[in-house]
Design a protein around this motif. Structure first.
Motif, PDB file in Angstrom:
ATOM      1  N   THR A   1     -21.635   6.131  22.305  1.00 34.94           N
ATOM      2  CA  THR A   1     -20.585   6.692  21.842  1.00 34.94           C
ATOM      3  C   THR A   1     -19.254   6.073  21.456  1.00 34.94           C
ATOM      4  N   ILE A   2     -19.093   5.114  22.278  1.00 33.96           N
ATOM      5  CA  ILE A   2     -18.149   3.918  21.946  1.00 33.96           C
ATOM      6  C   ILE A   2     -18.371   3.397  20.536  1.00 33.96           C
ATOM      7  N   THR A   3     -19.567   3.067  20.425  1.00 29.36           N
ATOM      8  CA  THR A   3     -19.875   2.056  19.146  1.00 29.36           C
ATOM      9  C   THR A   3     -19.980   3.256  17.899  1.00 29.36           C
ATOM     10  N   GLU A   4     -20.180   4.506  18.191  1.00 26.79           N
ATOM     11  CA  GLU A   4     -19.899   5.414  17.070  1.00 26.79           C
ATOM     12  C   GLU A   4     -18.629   5.801  16.698  1.00 26.79           C
ATOM     13  N   VAL A   5     -17.757   5.975  17.721  1.00 26.01           N
ATOM     14  CA  VAL A   5     -16.393   6.103  17.741  1.00 26.01           C
ATOM     15  C   VAL A   5     -15.503   4.961  16.851  1.00 26.01           C
ATOM     16  N   VAL A   6     -15.873   3.722  17.271  1.00 25.31           N
ATOM     17  CA  VAL A   6     -15.296   2.572  16.690  1.00 25.31           C
ATOM     18  C   VAL A   6     -15.573   2.526  15.098  1.00 25.31           C
ATOM     19  N   ALA A   7     -17.033   2.599  14.991  1.00 29.19           N
ATOM     20  CA  ALA A   7     -17.536   2.817  13.221  1.00 29.19           C
ATOM     21  C   ALA A   7     -16.820   3.650  12.735  1.00 29.19           C
ATOM     22  N   LYS A   8     -16.639   5.006  13.260  1.00 23.76           N
ATOM     23  CA  LYS A   8     -15.772   6.071  12.250  1.00 23.76           C
ATOM     24  C   LYS A   8     -14.288   5.332  12.307  1.00 23.76           C
ATOM     25  N   LEU A   9     -13.787   5.039  13.149  1.00 17.77           N
ATOM     26  CA  LEU A   9     -12.368   4.420  12.951  1.00 17.77           C
ATOM     27  C   LEU A   9     -12.442   3.281  12.103  1.00 17.77           C
ATOM     28  N   SER A  10     -13.338   2.409  11.871  1.00 19.71           N
ATOM     29  CA  SER A  10     -13.220   1.422  11.159  1.00 19.71           C
ATOM     30  C   SER A  10     -13.683   1.588   9.460  1.00 19.71           C
ATOM     31  N   LEU A  11     -14.001   2.918   9.301  1.00 19.38           N
ATOM     32  CA  LEU A  11     -14.306   3.158   7.867  1.00 19.38           C
ATOM     33  C   LEU A  11     -12.928   3.129   7.196  1.00 19.38           C
ATOM     34  N   ASN A  12     -13.061   2.496   5.842  1.00 17.69           N
ATOM     35  CA  ASN A  12     -12.042   2.596   4.914  1.00 17.69           C
ATOM     36  C   ASN A  12     -10.722   1.696   5.651  1.00 17.69           C
ATOM     37  N   GLN A  13     -11.116   0.627   6.357  1.00 18.83           N
ATOM     38  CA  GLN A  13     -10.122   0.048   6.986  1.00 18.83           C
ATOM     39  C   GLN A  13     -10.408  -1.272   6.406  1.00 18.83           C
ATOM     40  N   GLY A  14      -9.092  -2.299   6.293  1.00 21.35           N
ATOM     41  CA  GLY A  14      -9.198  -3.676   6.061  1.00 21.35           C
ATOM     42  C   GLY A  14      -9.938  -4.465   6.946  1.00 21.35           C
ATOM     43  N   GLN A  15      -9.905  -5.681   6.637  1.00 25.45           N
ATOM     44  CA  GLN A  15     -10.931  -6.753   7.633  1.00 25.45           C
ATOM     45  C   GLN A  15     -10.025  -6.774   8.673  1.00 25.45           C
ATOM     46  N   PHE A  16      -8.788  -7.230   8.862  1.00 27.67           N
ATOM     47  CA  PHE A  16      -7.959  -7.312   9.966  1.00 27.67           C
ATOM     48  C   PHE A  16      -8.064  -6.226  10.856  1.00 27.67           C
ATOM     49  N   MET A  17      -7.932  -5.048  10.432  1.00 28.50           N
ATOM     50  CA  MET A  17      -8.106  -3.793  11.384  1.00 28.50           C
ATOM     51  C   MET A  17      -9.448  -3.524  11.860  1.00 28.50           C
ATOM     52  N   GLN A  18     -10.400  -3.888  11.169  1.00 23.56           N
ATOM     53  CA  GLN A  18     -11.872  -3.755  11.794  1.00 23.56           C
ATOM     54  C   GLN A  18     -12.036  -5.030  12.747  1.00 23.56           C
ATOM     55  N   SER A  19     -11.441  -6.292  12.622  1.00 23.33           N
ATOM     56  CA  SER A  19     -11.286  -7.143  13.843  1.00 23.33           C
ATOM     57  C   SER A  19     -10.891  -6.721  14.905  1.00 23.33           C
ATOM     58  N   CYS A  20      -9.648  -5.974  14.751  1.00 29.98           N
ATOM     59  CA  CYS A  20      -8.992  -5.572  16.041  1.00 29.98           C
ATOM     60  C   CYS A  20      -9.687  -4.688  16.857  1.00 29.98           C
ATOM     61  N   LEU A  21     -10.331  -3.734  15.945  1.00 28.35           N
ATOM     62  CA  LEU A  21     -11.050  -2.546  16.708  1.00 28.35           C
ATOM     63  C   LEU A  21     -12.210  -3.099  17.152  1.00 28.35           C
ATOM     64  N   THR A  22     -12.956  -4.227  16.879  1.00 26.68           N
ATOM     65  CA  THR A  22     -14.052  -4.925  17.520  1.00 26.68           C
ATOM     66  C   THR A  22     -13.762  -5.566  18.741  1.00 26.68           C
ATOM     67  N   VAL A  23     -12.635  -6.235  18.574  1.00 28.80           N
ATOM     68  CA  VAL A  23     -11.935  -7.146  19.738  1.00 28.80           C
ATOM     69  C   VAL A  23     -11.854  -5.887  20.880  1.00 28.80           C
ATOM     70  N   PHE A  24     -10.962  -4.754  20.561  1.00 34.41           N
ATOM     71  CA  PHE A  24     -10.746  -3.752  21.596  1.00 34.41           C
ATOM     72  C   PHE A  24     -11.862  -3.454  22.267  1.00 34.41           C
ATOM     73  N   GLU A  25     -12.941  -3.158  21.288  1.00 31.41           N
ATOM     74  CA  GLU A  25     -14.192  -2.400  21.632  1.00 31.41           C
ATOM     75  C   GLU A  25     -14.911  -3.061  22.817  1.00 31.41           C
ATOM     76  N   TYR A  26     -15.036  -4.632  22.592  1.00 27.73           N
ATOM     77  CA  TYR A  26     -15.651  -5.335  23.543  1.00 27.73           C
ATOM     78  C   TYR A  26     -14.699  -6.205  24.634  1.00 27.73           C
ATOM     79  N   ALA A  27     -13.516  -6.263  24.263  1.00 29.40           N
ATOM     80  CA  ALA A  27     -12.784  -7.142  25.233  1.00 29.40           C
ATOM     81  C   ALA A  27     -11.991  -5.976  26.233  1.00 29.40           C
TER      82      ALA A  27
END
Length: 486
Positions: free
Chosen positions: A119-145
């Motif tokens: 569920t966390i993976t799906e939520v982060v994937a939805k939030l990352s749509l149409n986002q820039g590279q920096f925002m996607q990297s921040c979401l990935t860091v937040f997801e795992y860290a």
């Protein structure tokens, strides 16, 4: 399995917000358009009441925790109800090993943890749509860290610490019982394990070459086994080509078999962890180190294990066989048809019987064909079409048609199964005289009552769709008009 899912889209349309993938009347005559039969099946309204996977896994986890608590009540009960009893509590809490309880609780919640990860993976994937590279990297860091790594660290360290304590407190023969489900899991899901091994191995090789990040390797390792049919987004398409119909049946049969395997293992594993293991890890010595033995009613434990396993199986199969999936199976069975083996004393002339050819078209109801081994079969089609696309003598085709030829056949079987299970538990309740057995049966029967009510509601819904009254037909027409307007 991945290839199978792509093949499913050959005869399955993707549902969109604009409406159903094909035009359907309620009870119109079949029409032919570009090789497809339109308006054969009744209109099925969208079902939005199916619970999510996380909600269902939490429900099954709560049921397994309830079964575990009731098992402890049966094992460590006291005589608190006697007038001169010195026990003030209903349980002997000092005999309960908290480390073993922690291990079993974490294992029972394993599916919830995996579902929460997904569920966390799906939520982060939805939030990352149409986002820039920096925002996607921040979401990935937040997801795992901040979410996944602390969660997994807490779960793994808690289990390892508790398991180490159990390893030191109990004999090796008891500790090895924790690993009993592993060979059963490997045997039941061997094809899925081989598929995951190949995907993880491929991901590791690509990561070594620098093609992907380590997070992709972790995702492939944690991802669940793919299913061949996604009933939420796949729609049945009526075809006149027997090869396409048989291909659809092969995919649906494989998917249905996979779902039954999941239900079977879920029922056994839940009963094993919550009923069987507490008996194995009963304390064999007192706090002072003196030997002791807890008396266990073996017959009652067998009965309780069976009840919990069958109820968990029922919970899982009710979730994995929703209405839209059962309707998909029935629509495919309508086009499949079946063959009945003719006896040797049949009046049909053997010389005039044609050989069955897989390249032939649909066979009309009542036609007779012959195989190479001189067995003769009579075509038995559905009442809606009257044609047969099945292969004569194919056990999978015959079984699939018998299970799914009626829109309510599977639901009726599940209702009968639940009714028998409730009747058996009620009979056990009538025969029992011990208070802890009464509490156990009364609380466990609530889940079966709810399941039976849900299944009966589904049966009424399908019956009104496939055998509607005039009021039902007017309501369906109103729903169709609303869909056209939107």
């Amino acid at each position: 399995m991945g290839k199978v899912r792509n093949r499913a889209s050959v005869f399955g349309g993707q549902r969109t917000d604009e409406g159903p993938p094909v035009q359907m009347n309620v009870f119109g005559a079949p029409m032919e358009t570009s090789g497809l039969i339109i308006s054969v099946h009744p209109f099925m309204p969208e079902q939005n009441s199916t619970p999510g996977e996380l909600f269902f896994e939490c429900t099954l986890f709560l049921y397994s925790v309830l079964a575990l608590f009731l098992q402890y009540l049966n094992l460590y009960k006291t005589l608190w109800w006697l007038p001169k009893s010195y026990w003030h509590y209903s349980l002997k809490f000092h005999q309960i090993n908290p480390y073993f309880l922690s291990c079993v609780g974490l294992l029972l919640g394993l599916r919830v943890t995996k579902c929460f990860w997904k569920t966390i993976t799906e939520v982060v994937a939805k939030l990352s749509l149409n986002q820039g590279q920096f925002m996607q990297s921040c979401l990935t860091v937040f997801e795992y860290a901040f979410v996944k790594t602390p969660m997994m660290t807490m779960v793994v360290t808690s289990f390892m610490f508790s398991f180490t304590k159990v390893w030191n407190d109990f004999p090796m023969s008891s500790v090895m019982q924790f690993f009993v489900p592993l060979p059963f899991y490997a045997y039941i899901f061997q094809s899925e394990l081989i598929h995951k091994y190949r995907r993880v191995k491929e991901a590791i090789w690509i990561w070594i070459k620098g093609g992907i990040e380590i997070t992709e390797v972790v995702e492939r390792f944690c991802e669940p086994a793919p299913q061949s049919v996604d009933h939420e987004s796949t729609a049945h398409m009526c075809s006149q080509h027997p090869a396409q119909i048989r291909e659809e049946i092969a995919i649906l049969t494989e998917d249905l078999y996979h779902r039954f395997k999941r239900c079977f293992f879920a029922g056994l594993s839940t009963a094993f962890l919550s009923i069987y293991l507490p008996c194995i890890f009963a304390p064999f010595k007192t706090n002072l180190g003196m030997s002791q033995k807890i008396l266990i009613d073996s017959v009652w434990e067998y009965e309780l294990f069976t009840v919990v396993a069958l109820t968990s199986f029922s919970l899982y199969i009710t979730y994995l066989l929703p209405l839209n999936y059962i309707d998909l199976l029935h629509r495919a069975a309508v086009h499949l048809g079946t063959w009945e083996l003719l006896s040797e004393t049949s009046r049909v002339s053997r010389e005039m019987t044609p050989l069955w050819n897989p390249n032939d078209g649909l066979h009309p109801m009542g036609s007779v064909v012959q195989l190479g081994d001189e067995r003769r079969f009579l075509a038995v089609g559905s009442a809606e079409l009257g044609t047969v696309a099945a292969e004569p003598g194919n056990f999978e085709h015959t079984t699939f048609y018998r299970l799914c030829k009626g829109p309510c056949t599977l639901v009726n079987l599940l209702c009968i199964f639940e009714g028998i299970l409730i009747a058996v538990q009620f009979w056990m309740l009538v025969l029992t005289t011990e208070w802890q057995h009464i509490c156990t049966l009364v609380l466990l029967m609530f889940a079966n009552y709810l399941l039976l009510a849900k299944l009966f509601k589904d049966k009424v819904f399908l019956s009104r769709i496939y055998d509607p009254s005039p009021e039902d037909k007017a309501l369906v027409e109103q729903l169709k008009n609303e869909l056209k307007m939107h």
